[in-house]
Design a protein around this motif. Structure first.
Motif, mmCIF file in Angstrom:
data_model
loop_
_atom_site.group_PDB
_atom_site.id
_atom_site.type_symbol
_atom_site.label_atom_id
_atom_site.label_comp_id
_atom_site.label_asym_id
_atom_site.label_seq_id
_atom_site.Cartn_x
_atom_site.Cartn_y
_atom_site.Cartn_z
ATOM 1 N N ALA B 175 0.808 -1.223 0.000
ATOM 2 C CA ALA B 175 0.000 0.000 0.000
ATOM 3 C C ALA B 175 0.839 1.269 0.000
ATOM 4 C CB ALA B 175 -0.923 -0.002 1.219
ATOM 5 N N LEU B 176 2.097 1.119 0.390
ATOM 6 C CA LEU B 176 2.930 2.315 0.553
ATOM 7 C C LEU B 176 3.787 2.563 -0.680
ATOM 8 C CD1 LEU B 176 4.203 1.600 4.176
ATOM 9 C CD2 LEU B 176 2.622 3.419 3.505
ATOM 10 N N PRO B 177 4.125 3.812 -0.985
ATOM 11 C CA PRO B 177 5.075 4.070 -2.054
ATOM 12 C C PRO B 177 6.412 3.404 -1.729
ATOM 13 C CG PRO B 177 4.655 6.076 -0.793
ATOM 14 C CD PRO B 177 3.669 5.047 -0.326
ATOM 15 N N ALA B 251 6.920 7.637 3.594
ATOM 16 C CA ALA B 251 5.903 6.895 2.834
ATOM 17 C C ALA B 251 4.565 6.915 3.558
ATOM 18 C CB ALA B 251 6.378 5.459 2.605
ATOM 19 N N SER B 252 4.613 6.782 4.894
ATOM 20 C CA SER B 252 3.357 6.693 5.646
ATOM 21 C C SER B 252 2.566 7.986 5.549
ATOM 22 C CB SER B 252 3.642 6.349 7.110
ATOM 23 O OG SER B 252 4.224 7.439 7.781
ATOM 24 N N GLU B 253 3.270 9.106 5.345
ATOM 25 C CA GLU B 253 2.580 10.389 5.283
ATOM 26 C C GLU B 253 2.296 10.821 3.837
ATOM 27 O OE1 GLU B 253 4.262 12.026 9.551
ATOM 28 O OE2 GLU B 253 5.297 12.613 7.742
ATOM 29 N N TRP B 254 3.064 10.283 2.889
ATOM 30 C CA TRP B 254 2.859 10.658 1.486
ATOM 31 C C TRP B 254 1.451 10.287 1.027
ATOM 32 C CZ3 TRP B 254 1.399 8.551 -3.066
ATOM 33 C CH2 TRP B 254 1.617 9.345 -4.216
ATOM 34 N N THR B 299 11.659 -10.381 -0.762
ATOM 35 C CA THR B 299 11.695 -9.426 -1.868
ATOM 36 C C THR B 299 10.341 -9.465 -2.560
ATOM 37 O OG1 THR B 299 14.050 -9.799 -2.147
ATOM 38 C CG2 THR B 299 12.887 -8.734 -3.970
ATOM 39 N N THR B 300 9.700 -8.341 -2.507
ATOM 40 C CA THR B 300 8.305 -8.258 -2.914
ATOM 41 C C THR B 300 8.194 -7.435 -4.179
ATOM 42 O OG1 THR B 300 7.680 -8.317 -0.601
ATOM 43 C CG2 THR B 300 6.060 -7.443 -2.137
ATOM 44 N N HIS B 301 7.346 -7.874 -5.066
ATOM 45 C CA HIS B 301 7.081 -7.071 -6.262
ATOM 46 C C HIS B 301 6.405 -5.767 -5.832
ATOM 47 C CE1 HIS B 301 5.999 -5.919 -10.287
ATOM 48 N NE2 HIS B 301 4.736 -5.786 -9.887
ATOM 49 N N ASP B 302 6.968 -4.685 -6.264
ATOM 50 C CA ASP B 302 6.440 -3.392 -5.834
ATOM 51 C C ASP B 302 5.107 -3.131 -6.517
ATOM 52 O OD1 ASP B 302 5.840 -0.842 -5.210
ATOM 53 O OD2 ASP B 302 7.836 -0.040 -5.619
#
Lengths: 305, 305, 305, 305, 305, 305
Positions: B175-177, B251-254, B299-302
């Motif tokens: 969910a985060l950038p 990221a949490s605030e973006w 390692t996660t797909h963005d």
């Protein structure tokens, strides 16, 4: 992380020191007078006259470490972090800190902290870190106010030969025990670094000193968004330095434990005393796993494996 | 991170608001009375009578953001973080903060901060985070002292269906950038979580509230070794909860920026005013790359790519 | 008060200094290390690399002075009083101080303050006052703690020949630029004075020093009822000295501006730089007119006319 | 300034009050509970059982006033200003305050202060000032926190008909006892004023209240350069109001003395007690003479002559 | 306790000192610079020019002492305890301290305090106590920070020959004026004591110094349960020393009065001045009687009878 | 002082409480919410799940009490005084407090403090004292801020019939366990007393409350010279009351122990739990013997023998 375990097995003579005699030997290595004003190093539990045969070393005085120590028959635990940095009026075992204390005292296991005095002393946490990274001509980052010129928090030194930031970060990564969070870097991977500042543990209050020493890169732990962001913004007003390398607080301090154990054994041996040392095999970094994209991450073979 | 860019292009009527009129619209959305006592939200630079056609949104008022805003012809920058949280007596451009101010004022670009007032307000940073994560029945983590019952720092809510910690952490990650540092987790990957507490930005002062709400997991940023370690030790005295998820402060605030821009456009439209909004495409998380072993890392797909 | 205008027109060579070079020259004349702990002297606005051709001098950084400076094409305003003595987190032009800042920065006009450092330095505000009044053998009223013996707040010296208090007050009146409020005197008009203490600006915290020096009369500004009354009551316990002369805060400090401008021009010329100076012609004493009876007032021909 | 003398000569019945009974009557008029937290009003010297026949009123408890009181056979001095606002551990007559105390106690003359309680009370200093200037619909400038709505520091009211600032300043000048320093005014002489704020004594901490009440002009004493300058700069951001009228601290409070004496006589008479009152004829404003140019000064016939 | 009375009757020459001259003589004996930062020694009441013929000495400036002094025709009272240790803004005779002041000032009787300066000075309270108990090789218990090495609070010295604690306590008891409360002792009656620490008045803040000097017994006053209990618990960790002897605060300081009076007479005589001294015969220890069992009490013949 | 021993031997059922269950029962009797802000009552050592069969009660947590408890097989010590009123970071047995803790924890003996909560609660220390002295119509001396009207520090009540001070002091003496120091009294032995204020332990901060209640006599402990002297001086301004009775701090609080033990047994029995109680037979008043003259002392038959 069994690779972090370390066992010293010197031949065992007949004479073991008392807790008081261990304290005296530690004072010669890491004098309490070097600790910061807010610190709480020194003896936390134990009877001065008790005999110490086996010492257990760890970064954090947490419950699993206390259990491990007692199970191994240790008479004394020496940790880098204080159990009670904030003073208390109760040690009830209904609190997690009180439970650690009960685990130890019920089994007659003493507890000593060597924190900012061990950070500051010659041969202490900072010196061990500098040596492992191969720094030369090291001086304290922030000199001790009432100590020797070689004493103080952090160290600054130069690499034998300059290298790319990414290459240097890989060296730092390889030197530290593996933890889930890895090593974060701020700066141009291709920037050349030569002068290195380090502080074991949380060093975000020392940026002024890093800038005064004109270090190319600063290695420390627990860097939050605002201190890191402001340090980088200020760096960009000039030469773009210092770059930042944020490592595990635990890992940066763990490195000192074997060296500390070794130094204490020798100091006691000089007095005719024999002890057995063990360094805890438990990773007390709080993080268990991490999720990252592959884009900005370098998956590195763990050289300490 | 072009995926973070966001462009609103409503049809453009003839009437643009003054800076004062923008301030009034913001007050209706994120009242300054909701900010913490130590905060410095509100207007930082600009003339009240100047006309605002184009607003540029960002988390941090750093130099590259100011350059981006001025280059794009913005009349106003709205950031989440204050430029001057600590008060100053000099804005000289020889300091990095003064340089940001000069860049903006010389080009007649105003600057407004919406910080803890936007954290606390209904539809603010905390609410957007909760909504994106699908939380239900949310209430403030720490209720505002003089506000509505829906206002306050952080949110607590429940997932529609319980899931494994690792699964939930992957959802948070997605969910985060994307930033270099990724998402760190403390706790059993197979532990089941249902009740979730979140605080955008640095939330290590709110553990008491997290425990009072009996949340299974706490998502926040900038968790250092000692607060995280002590929170986990205390958790282990009972049900092993709350688990911890440490995300990028930035990221949490973006995530709030597009929602905030949208809300302000609508509030101004209600008054008959038209503006153009843009959300900065610049990642101001300070970390550029990370080194991890593959052992504890996923390692996660963005998903935002 | 056009008589207060002062225009320096040295022949103009090709080389103009940057703002940084002006700051360096000022540091050699009025070192920032001499300022009081609560002061905020130094550079307030401006880019270090900008070229300075024309400097505008004034006592107060108020709006009409900023307007005057910008209209005259000045690149830099140097004032005696700080714009932000109390630190701020906002420079919004909706405040009167923020509006001054916007006026200057929008027109690329820098701002520097030389306040208590200029009071204290050799050749500073206090020395200029003493010289204009013809004092001899002057020493600081309160010596600087870490400075030269000639540095410090205020000056004490002796008149070449003793005179009546009323005669001396008339001399003081004549030496100062004319303001509405005039000069108030406490003491016997026929009392003879020889040793004189002065402090430019508000000096009511320095009475102990005045008594220690056994001055016959103390010239300062902003004396309120209680400090003046208590000083006079204490004087009447002994020799009835010191008498008090209360002058305009603005006027007492304005006298330094031409001397300061001259000194800075010479210091820059020594480095090969050329600038143009102007001293503001605006009276920023806040009082516009006064009502007095003729009984205790002396209407004096304004010698500066 | 014999014109300031005031002698009350009621017919003298047989019964005089004790000091305690005078204190009780004063409490009903100017309750000590209304004083500011930093004040020191109330009884300073005297035996509770001593008989009070003659009361001497003055603004300042200075030596000449003590001498005058004792010479006149007074049993009690009531002053507006405290003798010991800052607490002391010594009353030695080698200090000027201790000497005042010895003068009084040796002659069995008591001393009472009615300071901020008399400023705040109904019929107190502020009300008398407002009445003399002809203000209507007066309310407190800063309402008392725990008092009646009519109580508080300062007063705000409106003139029966608006007038030019210069005209109003002349009225103020004429209403006050003549002192050397006269009355200073900041603002356009031709500006029209209708709403008036006043604070007897030093009122520079109350500008926020003056602005909240949108007063056209503020009359107070002891205005220094920076508070006056900043108040005027802020005024110029809007309607150019409030204008400022700076009067003698002493004069602004002296006006209350005859009214206070009268009120206390009546309050005691209601209890069946008789006393004689006198208001000091001594001008304790510290300034003896003034020098002004004729340019901005208005020499006014002293209407109190 | 008429035995405590002491009358000095030197032949009376013609010249009596002024109060200022007495103050100067006292400064040479017990300099005010030696007093603690929180103390309030020095002149409390009196006119510097008044003639002093008769001085009255006492421990406490209480009402009966003031009455006694005035009845005896004294011009000056010198007490050990300050009348106003906490500063005041009122000396009204409705307070017990103000009544003392009125009693004295109305009869032109001055008041001076010699408190911690007299404790600390050579020949002061501590030295007199040590001499009466026969201590040898005395040094200050806590050396004065800016004084001679012989100056400081308390004294430590050795007995000519060691003795049992009970025997030594009996000697202490016999040396002090008799008061109702007697002398309390903590420790083994048969323990041998040789090194003795003493502090006149309340000395419970000085235990660290007592331990540093390794005193066998500590004599002081006003020991409460917790300080005494903790001092004894700590003593029992080692040699069981120091024992504690708790005496009357009043009695421990009364002993100095005759010596102080004698020293001042001599100092004034050296300047050619003559005065008459008297030491108050009033016991101002607050306790009137005591109830004890015979079990742990020793009823001792009062040697001062 | 074997007479102080107290043994409760209820028939022993099968069910013993855990430490947590004892804490709950104590909370119902002496809620921690009633303790003063500076206090440190509650559980100090022990595991919440351990079984409590035998409770040992004492005033002071000193070493001999810990030894006594452990020797008697106690599982829990309940003391009135906290072991750690000042918080600590070390419990090393090289300190006397740490040694007490080791003695207890090594033998699995818990420690709980009931201090100002037990002073304040209904049926607590103050109520027991009042009851033993026969006071009627008792109310708190200083009412608890957030408690019931019956709760608060100290008690005030009236004697069934008025009596002479000396007679009442003899009653107080007889009611308390015998200690070396006895009972000191200030006031006229023949003065009649009816209204009595008491505070167990040190009560010198409560004189204002004693005066507000117009008590004839105040019983408390640890009265030093200055508080006692000032209280008596102030009393002499009026009715000469309150008289003062200074008792042993230890003795005044010891009286509560049997009542407290009894109350806790009953509270646990109500929950179905059985314990055995013992009250320590050790006198922890620090004084071992006293020396008095016979003049002002009353040797009283120790009624508790």
């Amino acid at each position: 992380m069994g690779d972090m375990a370390s066992a010293y097995t010197p031949e065992e003579p007949a004479v073991h020191p008392t807790l008081s005699q261990v304290v005296s030997a530690m004072e010669s290595l890491w004098p309490l007078g070097l600790q910061e004003g807010w610190d709480a190093s020194g003896i936390v539990a134990g009877r001065p006259e008790q005999i110490i045969q086996r010492i257990h070393w760890a970064v954090d005085p947490v419950q699993v470490v206390a259990n491990e120590a007692v199970a191994s028959g240790a008479d004394l635990v020496i940790t880098h972090h204080p159990l009670f940095l904030r003073p208390v009026t109760s040690m009830a075992a209904s609190t997690f800190k009180g439970k650690v204390l009960h685990t130890l005292v019920e089994q007659s296991c003493a507890l000593i902290t060597a924190h900012t005095n061990a950070d500051s002393a010659v041969g202490g946490v900072s010196d061990v870190l500098a040596e492992i990274l191969g720094l030369e001509n090291t001086v304290p980052l922030a000199a001790a106010q009432d100590g020797l010129t070689e004493e103080g928090i952090g160290r600054v030194g130069t690499l034998p030969s300059a290298m790319r930031l990414e290459e240097f970060a890989t060296r730092v990564y390889g030197a530290l025990p593996a933890v889930a969070g890895g090593v974060r870097v701020a700066g141009d991977p291709d920037g050349i670094v030569s002068k290195v500042a380090i502080t074991g543990g949380a060093g975000d209050s020392l940026f002024e000193y890093v800038r005064d020493h004109e270090a190319d890169v600063y290695i420390t732990a627990d860097l939050r968004h605002h201190p890191a962001s402001e340090a980088r913004e200020q760096a960009m007003m000039g030469s773009d330095r210092p770059y930042l390398i944020d490592v595990s607080h635990f890992a940066s301090e763990w490195l000192w434990l074997p060296a500390g154990a070794n130094a204490l054994e020798r100091a006691l041996a000089d007095e005719g005393f024999s002890i057995t040392s063990a360094v805890s095999a438990i990773n007390t970094d709080p993080w268990d796993f991490i999720l990252t994209s592959g884009d900005n991450a370098t998956t590195t073979h763990d050289e300490t494996d």
